[in-house]
Design a protein around this motif. Structure first.
Motif, PDB file in Angstrom:
ATOM      1  N   SER A 248       0.836  -1.199   0.000  1.00 62.11           N
ATOM      2  CA  SER A 248       0.000   0.000   0.000  1.00 62.11           C
ATOM      3  C   SER A 248       0.875   1.254   0.000  1.00 62.11           C
ATOM      4  O   SER A 248       1.826   1.367   0.775  1.00 62.11           O
ATOM      5  CB  SER A 248      -0.912   0.019   1.234  1.00 62.11           C
ATOM      6  OG  SER A 248      -1.781  -1.093   1.215  1.00 62.11           O
ATOM      7  N   ILE A 249       0.530   2.192  -0.865  1.00 62.64           N
ATOM      8  CA  ILE A 249       1.263   3.459  -0.934  1.00 62.64           C
ATOM      9  C   ILE A 249       0.875   4.321   0.263  1.00 62.64           C
ATOM     10  O   ILE A 249      -0.314   4.454   0.574  1.00 62.64           O
ATOM     11  CB  ILE A 249       0.910   4.212  -2.228  1.00 62.64           C
ATOM     12  CG1 ILE A 249       1.088   3.301  -3.446  1.00 62.64           C
ATOM     13  CG2 ILE A 249       1.755   5.467  -2.371  1.00 62.64           C
ATOM     14  CD1 ILE A 249       0.534   3.885  -4.718  1.00 62.64           C
ATOM     15  N   PRO A 250       1.835   4.911   0.963  1.00 58.62           N
ATOM     16  CA  PRO A 250       1.499   5.818   2.056  1.00 58.62           C
ATOM     17  C   PRO A 250       0.559   6.930   1.581  1.00 58.62           C
ATOM     18  O   PRO A 250       0.655   7.394   0.439  1.00 58.62           O
ATOM     19  CB  PRO A 250       2.865   6.389   2.475  1.00 58.62           C
ATOM     20  CG  PRO A 250       3.854   5.341   2.055  1.00 58.62           C
ATOM     21  CD  PRO A 250       3.294   4.739   0.807  1.00 58.62           C
ATOM     22  N   GLU A 251      -0.364   7.321   2.444  1.00 60.90           N
ATOM     23  CA  GLU A 251      -1.387   8.301   2.057  1.00 60.90           C
ATOM     24  C   GLU A 251      -0.775   9.607   1.562  1.00 60.90           C
ATOM     25  O   GLU A 251      -1.282  10.223   0.621  1.00 60.90           O
ATOM     26  CB  GLU A 251      -2.329   8.559   3.232  1.00 60.90           C
ATOM     27  CG  GLU A 251      -3.230   7.367   3.563  1.00 60.90           C
ATOM     28  CD  GLU A 251      -4.220   7.694   4.662  1.00 60.90           C
ATOM     29  OE1 GLU A 251      -4.267   8.879   5.082  1.00 60.90           O
ATOM     30  OE2 GLU A 251      -4.941   6.784   5.097  1.00 60.90           O
ATOM     31  N   SER A 252       0.308  10.053   2.198  1.00 60.13           N
ATOM     32  CA  SER A 252       0.929  11.318   1.786  1.00 60.13           C
ATOM     33  C   SER A 252       1.477  11.227   0.357  1.00 60.13           C
ATOM     34  O   SER A 252       1.352  12.171  -0.435  1.00 60.13           O
ATOM     35  CB  SER A 252       2.047  11.703   2.757  1.00 60.13           C
ATOM     36  OG  SER A 252       3.034  10.682   2.809  1.00 60.13           O
ATOM     37  N   ILE A 253       2.079  10.071   0.023  1.00 53.37           N
ATOM     38  CA  ILE A 253       2.595   9.872  -1.338  1.00 53.37           C
ATOM     39  C   ILE A 253       1.447   9.761  -2.327  1.00 53.37           C
ATOM     40  O   ILE A 253       1.496  10.318  -3.431  1.00 53.37           O
ATOM     41  CB  ILE A 253       3.484   8.617  -1.401  1.00 53.37           C
ATOM     42  CG1 ILE A 253       4.668   8.738  -0.434  1.00 53.37           C
ATOM     43  CG2 ILE A 253       3.969   8.377  -2.818  1.00 53.37           C
ATOM     44  CD1 ILE A 253       5.601   9.884  -0.752  1.00 53.37           C
ATOM     45  N   GLN A 254       0.398   9.058  -1.932  1.00 56.37           N
ATOM     46  CA  GLN A 254      -0.747   8.911  -2.816  1.00 56.37           C
ATOM     47  C   GLN A 254      -1.364  10.262  -3.154  1.00 56.37           C
ATOM     48  O   GLN A 254      -1.744  10.527  -4.301  1.00 56.37           O
ATOM     49  CB  GLN A 254      -1.798   8.003  -2.164  1.00 56.37           C
ATOM     50  CG  GLN A 254      -3.011   7.727  -3.052  1.00 56.37           C
ATOM     51  CD  GLN A 254      -3.912   6.660  -2.470  1.00 56.37           C
ATOM     52  OE1 GLN A 254      -3.457   5.749  -1.800  1.00 56.37           O
ATOM     53  NE2 GLN A 254      -5.208   6.776  -2.726  1.00 56.37           N
ATOM     54  N   ALA A 255      -1.444  11.150  -2.155  1.00 56.05           N
ATOM     55  CA  ALA A 255      -2.009  12.478  -2.382  1.00 56.05           C
ATOM     56  C   ALA A 255      -1.166  13.273  -3.381  1.00 56.05           C
ATOM     57  O   ALA A 255      -1.700  13.962  -4.258  1.00 56.05           O
ATOM     58  CB  ALA A 255      -2.121  13.228  -1.058  1.00 56.05           C
ATOM     59  N   LEU A 256       0.169  13.166  -3.259  1.00 55.85           N
ATOM     60  CA  LEU A 256       1.053  13.865  -4.187  1.00 55.85           C
ATOM     61  C   LEU A 256       0.858  13.364  -5.616  1.00 55.85           C
ATOM     62  O   LEU A 256       0.805  14.149  -6.564  1.00 55.85           O
ATOM     63  CB  LEU A 256       2.510  13.667  -3.769  1.00 55.85           C
ATOM     64  CG  LEU A 256       2.992  14.412  -2.522  1.00 55.85           C
ATOM     65  CD1 LEU A 256       4.401  13.962  -2.148  1.00 55.85           C
ATOM     66  CD2 LEU A 256       2.957  15.916  -2.756  1.00 55.85           C
ATOM     67  N   VAL A 257       0.733  12.037  -5.758  1.00 55.79           N
ATOM     68  CA  VAL A 257       0.573  11.452  -7.085  1.00 55.79           C
ATOM     69  C   VAL A 257      -0.755  11.874  -7.701  1.00 55.79           C
ATOM     70  O   VAL A 257      -0.834  12.234  -8.883  1.00 55.79           O
ATOM     71  CB  VAL A 257       0.676   9.917  -7.005  1.00 55.79           C
ATOM     72  CG1 VAL A 257       0.310   9.282  -8.346  1.00 55.79           C
ATOM     73  CG2 VAL A 257       2.079   9.493  -6.586  1.00 55.79           C
ATOM     74  N   GLU A 258      -1.817  11.848  -6.914  1.00 52.71           N
ATOM     75  CA  GLU A 258      -3.145  12.174  -7.429  1.00 52.71           C
ATOM     76  C   GLU A 258      -3.260  13.634  -7.843  1.00 52.71           C
ATOM     77  O   GLU A 258      -4.077  13.982  -8.700  1.00 52.71           O
ATOM     78  CB  GLU A 258      -4.209  11.832  -6.381  1.00 52.71           C
ATOM     79  CG  GLU A 258      -4.378  10.312  -6.184  1.00 52.71           C
ATOM     80  CD  GLU A 258      -5.358   9.983  -5.068  1.00 52.71           C
ATOM     81  OE1 GLU A 258      -5.612  10.880  -4.226  1.00 52.71           O
ATOM     82  OE2 GLU A 258      -5.843   8.840  -5.027  1.00 52.71           O
ATOM     83  N   ASN A 259      -2.430  14.492  -7.236  1.00 47.77           N
ATOM     84  CA  ASN A 259      -2.473  15.920  -7.565  1.00 47.77           C
ATOM     85  C   ASN A 259      -1.385  16.333  -8.561  1.00 47.77           C
ATOM     86  O   ASN A 259      -1.169  17.507  -8.810  1.00 47.77           O
ATOM     87  CB  ASN A 259      -2.329  16.761  -6.281  1.00 47.77           C
ATOM     88  CG  ASN A 259      -3.525  16.596  -5.362  1.00 47.77           C
ATOM     89  OD1 ASN A 259      -4.669  16.559  -5.824  1.00 47.77           O
ATOM     90  ND2 ASN A 259      -3.280  16.479  -4.062  1.00 47.77           N
ATOM     91  N   ARG A 260      -0.714  15.313  -9.127  1.00 51.10           N
ATOM     92  CA  ARG A 260       0.376  15.588 -10.045  1.00 51.10           C
ATOM     93  C   ARG A 260      -0.172  16.212 -11.343  1.00 51.10           C
ATOM     94  O   ARG A 260      -1.212  15.798 -11.863  1.00 51.10           O
ATOM     95  CB  ARG A 260       1.094  14.279 -10.394  1.00 51.10           C
ATOM     96  CG  ARG A 260       2.349  14.452 -11.223  1.00 51.10           C
ATOM     97  CD  ARG A 260       3.578  14.467 -10.359  1.00 51.10           C
ATOM     98  NE  ARG A 260       3.804  13.162  -9.728  1.00 51.10           N
ATOM     99  CZ  ARG A 260       4.619  12.999  -8.693  1.00 51.10           C
ATOM    100  NH1 ARG A 260       5.229  14.035  -8.168  1.00 51.10           N
ATOM    101  NH2 ARG A 260       4.799  11.794  -8.171  1.00 51.10           N
ATOM    102  N   GLU A 261       0.530  17.206 -11.869  1.00 50.82           N
ATOM    103  CA  GLU A 261       0.154  17.782 -13.162  1.00 50.82           C
ATOM    104  C   GLU A 261       0.731  16.931 -14.279  1.00 50.82           C
ATOM    105  O   GLU A 261       1.828  16.383 -14.166  1.00 50.82           O
ATOM    106  CB  GLU A 261       0.677  19.223 -13.273  1.00 50.82           C
ATOM    107  CG  GLU A 261       0.009  20.194 -12.318  1.00 50.82           C
ATOM    108  CD  GLU A 261       0.482  21.614 -12.548  1.00 50.82           C
ATOM    109  OE1 GLU A 261       1.304  21.825 -13.472  1.00 50.82           O
ATOM    110  OE2 GLU A 261       0.042  22.516 -11.806  1.00 50.82           O
ATOM    111  N   GLY A 262      -0.011  16.814 -15.368  1.00 53.74           N
ATOM    112  CA  GLY A 262       0.445  16.003 -16.493  1.00 53.74           C
ATOM    113  C   GLY A 262      -0.042  14.567 -16.370  1.00 53.74           C
ATOM    114  O   GLY A 262      -0.625  14.161 -15.364  1.00 53.74           O
ATOM    115  N   ASP A 263       0.198  13.811 -17.436  1.00 51.92           N
ATOM    116  CA  ASP A 263      -0.245  12.418 -17.453  1.00 51.92           C
ATOM    117  C   ASP A 263       0.602  11.564 -16.517  1.00 51.92           C
ATOM    118  O   ASP A 263       1.836  11.649 -16.529  1.00 51.92           O
ATOM    119  CB  ASP A 263      -0.152  11.852 -18.874  1.00 51.92           C
ATOM    120  CG  ASP A 263      -1.255  12.398 -19.778  1.00 51.92           C
ATOM    121  OD1 ASP A 263      -2.322  12.765 -19.230  1.00 51.92           O
ATOM    122  OD2 ASP A 263      -1.051  12.468 -20.996  1.00 51.92           O
ATOM    123  N   SER A 264      -0.086  10.751 -15.710  1.00 49.62           N
ATOM    124  CA  SER A 264       0.597   9.906 -14.742  1.00 49.62           C
ATOM    125  C   SER A 264      -0.300   8.709 -14.420  1.00 49.62           C
ATOM    126  O   SER A 264      -1.503   8.869 -14.209  1.00 49.62           O
ATOM    127  CB  SER A 264       0.903  10.706 -13.469  1.00 49.62           C
ATOM    128  OG  SER A 264       1.366   9.866 -12.444  1.00 49.62           O
TER     129      SER A 264
END
Length: 343
Positions: A248-264
């Protein structure tokens, strides 16, 4: 070697009946180390105690070496139980007796000649590494040493089956590892079948060949350790596996990824066997116009087979991510998307 057929066990009477086992079907083959894991109250202890009839099933059949225990005479039950040793969570040693006398107790009860008792106890003291503790009392021993005495006592009558009831849960991690190594040695050198119950998936991972998951008195999943760890079929098994192989991805990392600009996009990749040693992500980064961001990773060995889990983020144009994903799929690894498409 050990077989449960639709085994049920009820406690209480009238309106206060508790069904500890609710139709257990399970087979443990000769020479295996078979682990049964479950949460408190799942029925683990009741299950293992049915093998030596410390608990008598309310219904169903329990076979040991082809014999249905519930149909045997009292004499035959006694003879069969001599072939079954048991190791307890809290050692169950007699504090008023020396280490030597504790180990000798089953032999005395079996009316073994004195000279044979002396030889067997000395042999077992050497086997478990306690040659210098024969005249000590349990209160003079560490927890690990007490458990070694308990194991030696369980082996005294040369059993073909060893039952371990949470044998390491009262021990620290380093001592636990030494006891598990001893149990492996017993299995390999004495060819003793071991059935153990535990709530620690790390114990299953370290020592067992097969595992059964028990919940509400039923075996809800079973298979080789490799099968259950790499592809659990139930939520309960998956939760136990995550306790030793987090994915499981830590919640803080998951939040950063979900708010990332650009395709991801984020994927979980499983590596098995030789693929675990391949520089797959390095090749992806070189072949395609994508950035590879490892969010979580671990690699371990299950029954001698390397097994790796990676959670990776691929950043770049969607067309390049798709091309990279096609390449990954061709490399004999398991891939699934674990976060919604961002961007």
């Amino acid at each position: 070697m050990i077989q449960f057929k639709d085994v049920k066990k009820e406690f209480g009477s009238g309106d206060t009946i508790i069904r500890a086992l609710n139709g257990v079907n399970l087979t443990v083959e000769k020479g295996e180390i078979f682990g049964v894991i479950g949460f408190s109250g799942a029925g683990k202890s009741t299950l293992i105690r049915c093998v030596n009839l410390l608990e008598r099933p309310s219904d169903g059949e329990v076979f040991v070496e082809g014999k249905n225990l519930l149909s045997l005479s009292k004499k035959d039950i006694r003879e069969t139980k001599r072939k079954i040793g048991m190791v307890f969570q809290h050692f169950n040693l007699l504090n008023s007796k020396t280490v030597f006398s504790n180990i000798a107790m089953p032999l005395l009860l079996a009316n073994t000649p004195k000279n044979d008792i002396q030889a067997r106890v000395r042999e077992l003291l050497s086997f478990v590494g306690l040659e210098d503790k024969a005249s000590h009392y349990p209160d003079q021993l560490s927890g690990g040493q007490k458990q070694r005495v308990g194991i030696a006592r369980a082996l005294a009558t040369k059993p073909s089956i060893l039952l371990c009831d949470e044998a390491t849960s009262a021990l620290d991690p380093q001592t636990t590892d030494s006891i598990l190594q001893l149990l492996k040695k017993i299995n390999s050198e004495y060819d003793i079948t071991i059935l153990m119950i535990t709530h620690e998936m790390s114990v299953i991972k370290e020592i067992c060949h097969k595992v059964g998951v028990i919940e509400d008195g039923k075996i809800i999943e079973s298979g080789t350790v490799f099968e259950v760890f790499t592809n659990p079929q139930t939520d309960t098994a998956a939760n136990f596996v995550r306790s030793v192989l987090p994915d499981s991805i830590p919640e803080s990392i998951q939040a950063l990824v979900e708010n990332r600009e650009g395709d991801s996009r984020v994927f979980k990749i499983q590596f098995i066997g030789q693929s675990s040693g391949q520089p797959l992500l390095s090749q992806v980064a070189k072949k395609f116009d994508v950035h590879v961001n490892v969010l979580l990773g671990n690699i371990t060995e299950l029954q001698g087979i390397p097994f790796g889990n990676l959670v990776v983020e691929l950043q770049g144009r969607e067309s390049e991510i798709s091309r990279a994903l096609m390449f990954i799929h061709q490399e004999k690894v398991t891939v699934r998307e674990v976060l919604p498409h961002a961007g």
